[in-house]
Scaffold this motif. Structure first.
Motif, PDB file in Angstrom:
ATOM      1  N   MET A 259       2.063  45.808   7.465  1.00 46.21           N
ATOM      2  CA  MET A 259       3.141  46.096   8.412  1.00 46.21           C
ATOM      3  C   MET A 259       2.618  46.153   9.846  1.00 46.21           C
ATOM      4  O   MET A 259       3.273  45.684  10.782  1.00 46.21           O
ATOM      5  CB  MET A 259       3.826  47.412   8.027  1.00 46.21           C
ATOM      6  CG  MET A 259       4.670  47.313   6.763  1.00 46.21           C
ATOM      7  SD  MET A 259       5.661  48.793   6.407  1.00 46.21           S
ATOM      8  CE  MET A 259       4.385  49.898   5.793  1.00 46.21           C
ATOM      9  N   ALA A 260       1.418  46.737  10.030  1.00 40.50           N
ATOM     10  CA  ALA A 260       0.841  46.830  11.376  1.00 40.50           C
ATOM     11  C   ALA A 260       0.589  45.453  11.972  1.00 40.50           C
ATOM     12  O   ALA A 260       0.801  45.228  13.177  1.00 40.50           O
ATOM     13  CB  ALA A 260      -0.454  47.638  11.321  1.00 40.50           C
ATOM     14  N   HIS A 261       0.152  44.509  11.154  1.00 45.38           N
ATOM     15  CA  HIS A 261      -0.062  43.138  11.629  1.00 45.38           C
ATOM     16  C   HIS A 261       1.247  42.530  12.123  1.00 45.38           C
ATOM     17  O   HIS A 261       1.276  41.861  13.166  1.00 45.38           O
ATOM     18  CB  HIS A 261      -0.644  42.278  10.510  1.00 45.38           C
ATOM     19  CG  HIS A 261      -2.131  42.356  10.389  1.00 45.38           C
ATOM     20  ND1 HIS A 261      -2.977  41.865  11.349  1.00 45.38           N
ATOM     21  CD2 HIS A 261      -2.923  42.903   9.421  1.00 45.38           C
ATOM     22  CE1 HIS A 261      -4.237  42.081  10.991  1.00 45.38           C
ATOM     23  NE2 HIS A 261      -4.231  42.702   9.825  1.00 45.38           N
ATOM     24  N   LYS A 262       2.330  42.761  11.399  1.00 45.18           N
ATOM     25  CA  LYS A 262       3.622  42.206  11.799  1.00 45.18           C
ATOM     26  C   LYS A 262       4.110  42.845  13.101  1.00 45.18           C
ATOM     27  O   LYS A 262       4.679  42.161  13.966  1.00 45.18           O
ATOM     28  CB  LYS A 262       4.656  42.423  10.686  1.00 45.18           C
ATOM     29  CG  LYS A 262       4.375  41.606   9.435  1.00 45.18           C
ATOM     30  CD  LYS A 262       5.408  41.888   8.346  1.00 45.18           C
ATOM     31  CE  LYS A 262       5.110  41.062   7.089  1.00 45.18           C
ATOM     32  NZ  LYS A 262       6.070  41.347   6.004  1.00 45.18           N
ATOM     33  N   ILE A 263       3.861  44.154  13.248  1.00 44.20           N
ATOM     34  CA  ILE A 263       4.257  44.846  14.483  1.00 44.20           C
ATOM     35  C   ILE A 263       3.454  44.312  15.664  1.00 44.20           C
ATOM     36  O   ILE A 263       3.987  44.096  16.757  1.00 44.20           O
ATOM     37  CB  ILE A 263       4.085  46.362  14.316  1.00 44.20           C
ATOM     38  CG1 ILE A 263       5.122  46.896  13.309  1.00 44.20           C
ATOM     39  CG2 ILE A 263       4.229  47.082  15.656  1.00 44.20           C
ATOM     40  CD1 ILE A 263       4.879  48.324  12.872  1.00 44.20           C
ATOM     41  N   GLN A 267       7.158  41.928  15.830  1.00 46.18           N
ATOM     42  CA  GLN A 267       8.331  42.193  15.004  1.00 46.18           C
ATOM     43  C   GLN A 267       8.773  43.651  15.164  1.00 46.18           C
ATOM     44  O   GLN A 267       7.938  44.547  15.259  1.00 46.18           O
ATOM     45  CB  GLN A 267       8.023  41.898  13.533  1.00 46.18           C
ATOM     46  CG  GLN A 267       7.713  40.445  13.241  1.00 46.18           C
ATOM     47  CD  GLN A 267       7.577  40.181  11.750  1.00 46.18           C
ATOM     48  OE1 GLN A 267       8.264  40.785  10.929  1.00 46.18           O
ATOM     49  NE2 GLN A 267       6.689  39.251  11.397  1.00 46.18           N
ATOM     50  N   PRO A 268      10.089  43.929  15.166  1.00 44.36           N
ATOM     51  CA  PRO A 268      10.587  45.304  15.302  1.00 44.36           C
ATOM     52  C   PRO A 268      10.169  46.168  14.115  1.00 44.36           C
ATOM     53  O   PRO A 268      10.119  45.684  12.972  1.00 44.36           O
ATOM     54  CB  PRO A 268      12.112  45.131  15.340  1.00 44.36           C
ATOM     55  CG  PRO A 268      12.336  43.692  15.661  1.00 44.36           C
ATOM     56  CD  PRO A 268      11.176  42.942  15.108  1.00 44.36           C
ATOM     57  N   VAL A 269       9.882  47.444  14.382  1.00 44.65           N
ATOM     58  CA  VAL A 269       9.411  48.353  13.337  1.00 44.65           C
ATOM     59  C   VAL A 269      10.428  48.465  12.203  1.00 44.65           C
ATOM     60  O   VAL A 269      10.064  48.425  11.025  1.00 44.65           O
ATOM     61  CB  VAL A 269       9.118  49.747  13.935  1.00 44.65           C
ATOM     62  CG1 VAL A 269       8.748  50.738  12.830  1.00 44.65           C
ATOM     63  CG2 VAL A 269       7.986  49.663  14.953  1.00 44.65           C
ATOM     64  N   ASP A 270      11.710  48.599  12.542  1.00 42.03           N
ATOM     65  CA  ASP A 270      12.737  48.744  11.501  1.00 42.03           C
ATOM     66  C   ASP A 270      12.776  47.520  10.592  1.00 42.03           C
ATOM     67  O   ASP A 270      12.893  47.648   9.361  1.00 42.03           O
ATOM     68  CB  ASP A 270      14.116  48.962  12.131  1.00 42.03           C
ATOM     69  CG  ASP A 270      14.266  50.353  12.734  1.00 42.03           C
ATOM     70  OD1 ASP A 270      13.424  51.219  12.409  1.00 42.03           O
ATOM     71  OD2 ASP A 270      15.198  50.572  13.525  1.00 42.03           O
ATOM     72  N   ALA A 271      12.672  46.338  11.177  1.00 41.68           N
ATOM     73  CA  ALA A 271      12.702  45.111  10.380  1.00 41.68           C
ATOM     74  C   ALA A 271      11.472  45.015   9.484  1.00 41.68           C
ATOM     75  O   ALA A 271      11.560  44.590   8.329  1.00 41.68           O
ATOM     76  CB  ALA A 271      12.776  43.895  11.296  1.00 41.68           C
ATOM     77  N   VAL A 272      10.337  45.431  10.018  1.00 44.83           N
ATOM     78  CA  VAL A 272       9.096  45.407   9.234  1.00 44.83           C
ATOM     79  C   VAL A 272       9.196  46.342   8.042  1.00 44.83           C
ATOM     80  O   VAL A 272       8.781  45.996   6.929  1.00 44.83           O
ATOM     81  CB  VAL A 272       7.888  45.787  10.127  1.00 44.83           C
ATOM     82  CG1 VAL A 272       6.645  46.045   9.275  1.00 44.83           C
ATOM     83  CG2 VAL A 272       7.608  44.684  11.128  1.00 44.83           C
ATOM     84  N   MET A 273       9.757  47.527   8.242  1.00 43.11           N
ATOM     85  CA  MET A 273       9.868  48.478   7.132  1.00 43.11           C
ATOM     86  C   MET A 273      10.896  48.022   6.099  1.00 43.11           C
ATOM     87  O   MET A 273      10.725  48.275   4.911  1.00 43.11           O
ATOM     88  CB  MET A 273      10.179  49.880   7.660  1.00 43.11           C
ATOM     89  CG  MET A 273       8.968  50.534   8.318  1.00 43.11           C
ATOM     90  SD  MET A 273       9.112  52.316   8.499  1.00 43.11           S
ATOM     91  CE  MET A 273      10.269  52.388   9.847  1.00 43.11           C
ATOM     92  N   ARG A 274      11.927  47.329   6.549  1.00 48.18           N
ATOM     93  CA  ARG A 274      12.885  46.779   5.584  1.00 48.18           C
ATOM     94  C   ARG A 274      12.209  45.727   4.714  1.00 48.18           C
ATOM     95  O   ARG A 274      12.377  45.710   3.495  1.00 48.18           O
ATOM     96  CB  ARG A 274      14.095  46.178   6.305  1.00 48.18           C
ATOM     97  CG  ARG A 274      15.143  47.175   6.714  1.00 48.18           C
ATOM     98  CD  ARG A 274      16.475  46.495   7.012  1.00 48.18           C
ATOM     99  NE  ARG A 274      16.352  45.456   8.032  1.00 48.18           N
ATOM    100  CZ  ARG A 274      16.405  45.676   9.342  1.00 48.18           C
ATOM    101  NH1 ARG A 274      16.574  46.903   9.791  1.00 48.18           N
ATOM    102  NH2 ARG A 274      16.301  44.675  10.185  1.00 48.18           N
TER     103      ARG A 274
END
Length: 337
Positions: A259-263, A267-274
């Motif tokens: 997830m950290a790589h995507k952030i 990428q938005p945090v909410d979208a990454v967690m979804r």
């Protein structure tokens, strides 16, 4: 070639390939697929096993030597590489390609790595090795699939669980498949009738020290260092197995790193967690942890966890596994300098 997980046993019964790639972020599913492959290979007289943990400082010549060296007793051998990342670097990509193109007929390569994304699957080195063996991609069990998955695991264990019991276990394990299987095994040992009701689930969860490990990880995500230290002290007194704690930490940090790589890529945090299938009540602590740690911090922790795994298995002679794990959980709860 691609092999669907539910078709793996059938493929192994028809022929043994010279290379298997097992990819996924769910430790239990990866472990079970690897266990199945090793079991079949063992029956096929692959009695030796060279195990390598691949990190950024890995010496790829070790693998070349392993493939080229003959056993004193001329036994077949498994060359198993556990990779901390799907990006082996230029040297690693060349070494893997050369290895898979020159596998000895007495060897079988088992390559275990985190989930391989679409971009990696399009790289030249990956397409080359996939074409030489079998690629098993293991996907997480999402929230909608979890009740059926747990019900099937009860049945596999010879148990019949009520709908309320299944749902109670779903809520308690919050997507942790390894915890679910361990609880089902415990209930199997304790059950005299083979019928599991909600009381058996709730009682076991309340009494099991394993769930203190989940509380420990949640406290670390929240940044509650004092609670982390308190739970660590309790777990050490209870004699919790370092390997179990290491596996749970590895699972969490691997997901956080992805997830950290995507952030970092914007990428938005909410979208990454979804996309990471984070349960609603865990979103706040996970987001807090991702604000404290960058992808590089989490990658370093993954490398340290590989070292702890080697300590526990007697492959690393320096250091104490418990001390390293405790230090890492405390670091996870704090902001990196």
């Amino acid at each position: 070639m691609k092999i669907y997980p539910d078709k793996l046993q059938g493929q192994l019964s028809r022929e043994i390939l010279s290379l298997y790639i097992v990819s996924g972020d769910e430790p239990l599913l990866v472990q079970e697929s690897c266990d199945l492959i090793r079991e079949v290979l063992k029956k096929g007289e692959f009695s030796e096993r060279d195990l390598f943990h691949v990190d950024n400082n890995f010496d790829w010549q070790q693998v070349t030597y392993s493939n080229g060296s003959m056993s004193l007793f001329a036994e077949k051998k498994i060359i198993e590489l556990r990779m901390s990342s799907t990006k082996p670097g230029k040297e690693g990509a060349v070494a893997l390609t050369e290895l898979c193109q020159s596998i000895s007929e007495d060897n079988c390569v088992l390559l275990v790595m985190p989930r391989v994304d679409a971009a990696t699957q399009r790289t030249k080195w990956f397409k080359t090795i996939e074409g030489l063996g079998g690629f098993i991609q293991l996907w997480p069990v999402d929230a909608k699939q979890l009740p059926r998955w747990i019900d099937n695991r009860f049945k596999r264990a010879g148990l019949t669980a009520s709908r309320d019991a299944v749902q109670a276990l779903v809520e308690k394990i919050e997507g942790n498949l390894l915890a679910a299987v361990q609880e089902i095994e415990r209930m199997k040992l304790c059950s005299s009738t083979g019928r599991i009701e909600i009381d058996e689930v709730m009682g076991g969860v309340a009494d099991s020290s394993r769930y203190d490990v989940f509380q420990l990880i949640d406290a670390a995500l929240e940044g509650n260092t004092s609670r982390v230290v308190k739970i660590l002290d309790g777990l050490q007194l209870e004699g919790i197995e370092p390997l179990f704690l290491n596996n749970m930490l590895a699972r969490e940090i691997r997901n956080l790193s992805a997830m950290a790589h995507k952030i970092d890529q914007g990428q938005p945090v909410d979208a990454v967690m979804r996309s990471g299938r984070i349960w609603d009540k865990r979103k706040a602590p996970v987001a807090a942890c991702l604000r404290r740690h960058r992808a590089t911090d989490l990658e370093q922790m993954q490398s340290r966890l590989l070292r702890v795994d080697r300590m526990v298995k007697g492959l690393e002679v320096t250091g104490r596994a418990w001390d390293e794990l405790a230090s890492m959980v405390v670091e996870l709860s704090r902001t990196m300098a």
